[in-house]
Design a protein around this motif. Structure first.
Motif, short mmCIF file in Angstrom:
data_model
loop_
_atom_site.label_atom_id
_atom_site.label_comp_id
_atom_site.label_asym_id
_atom_site.label_seq_id
_atom_site.Cartn_x
_atom_site.Cartn_y
_atom_site.Cartn_z
N PHE A 28 0.66 -1.21 -0.07
CA PHE A 28 -0.07 0.11 0.01
C PHE A 28 0.72 1.51 0.01
N ILE A 29 1.89 1.24 0.97
CA ILE A 29 2.88 2.49 0.88
C ILE A 29 3.39 2.51 -0.44
N MET A 31 2.54 1.55 -3.64
CA MET A 31 1.36 1.94 -4.47
C MET A 31 0.98 3.36 -4.18
N THR A 32 0.97 4.02 -3.15
CA THR A 32 0.46 5.28 -2.75
C THR A 32 1.73 6.44 -3.15
N THR A 33 2.87 6.04 -2.91
CA THR A 33 3.86 7.01 -3.26
C THR A 33 4.00 7.06 -4.70
N ALA A 35 1.83 6.76 -7.12
CA ALA A 35 0.57 7.51 -7.44
C ALA A 35 0.93 8.72 -7.37
N VAL A 36 1.41 9.47 -6.41
CA VAL A 36 1.64 10.73 -6.08
C VAL A 36 2.59 11.50 -7.01
N GLN A 37 3.54 10.70 -7.49
CA GLN A 37 4.64 11.32 -8.28
C GLN A 37 3.86 11.89 -9.42
#
Length: 133
Positions: A28-29, A31-33, A35-37
């Motif tokens: 999860f961590i 994939m979230t980082t 997606a933020v880029q």
């Protein structure tokens, strides 16, 4: 060593469950980082005209001895009225802040506020100090 087969099995091993939870948390961590880029794009440049800039605020100060200042320049009430009319003609929504000394006569402050009301200046702020406790 002998196993006891007739004893009921009442212990649950949660180690595999915790391993799975940690793996899911790491995924999860990551994939979230990712997606933020986002996607890199070449953004257009804005013009250099200050059309969207806020107008400069006019500061009116009333000293303790009754002198009135407009942007740190001493003025009479007639000069203040004329200068505010000129600025109001240029900027219809002219923001004004009024700073009154604590020893200033209340009548002087009311006189300036009445002048601002006559000129139709509605964007008005009164400057105070924060109360220290």
């Amino acid at each position: 060593m002998q196993l006891q087969e007739d004893k009921p099995y009442d212990d649950i091993n949660i180690t595999p469950m915790l391993d799975l939870a940690y793996v899911l948390l790491v995924i999860f961590i990551i994939m979230t980082t990712a997606a933020v880029q986002g996607v890199k794009v070449n953004l257009p440049k804005a013009s250099n005209q200050p059309s969207l800039a806020k107008p400069k605020t006019v500061a009116i100060t009333i000293a303790g001895d009754g002198k009135v200042f407009m942007d740190a320049v001493p003025v009479t009430m007639a000069e203040l009225s004329e200068r505010l009319r000129q600025k109001k003609a240029q900027i219809p929504d002219l923001p004004v802040v009024v700073r009154g000394d604590t020893t200033a006569q209340y009548g002087n402050v009311v006189q300036v506020l009445a002048l601002l009301s006559e000129l139709g200046i509605t964007q008005l702020g009164l400057v105070t100090q924060r109360l220290v406790q």
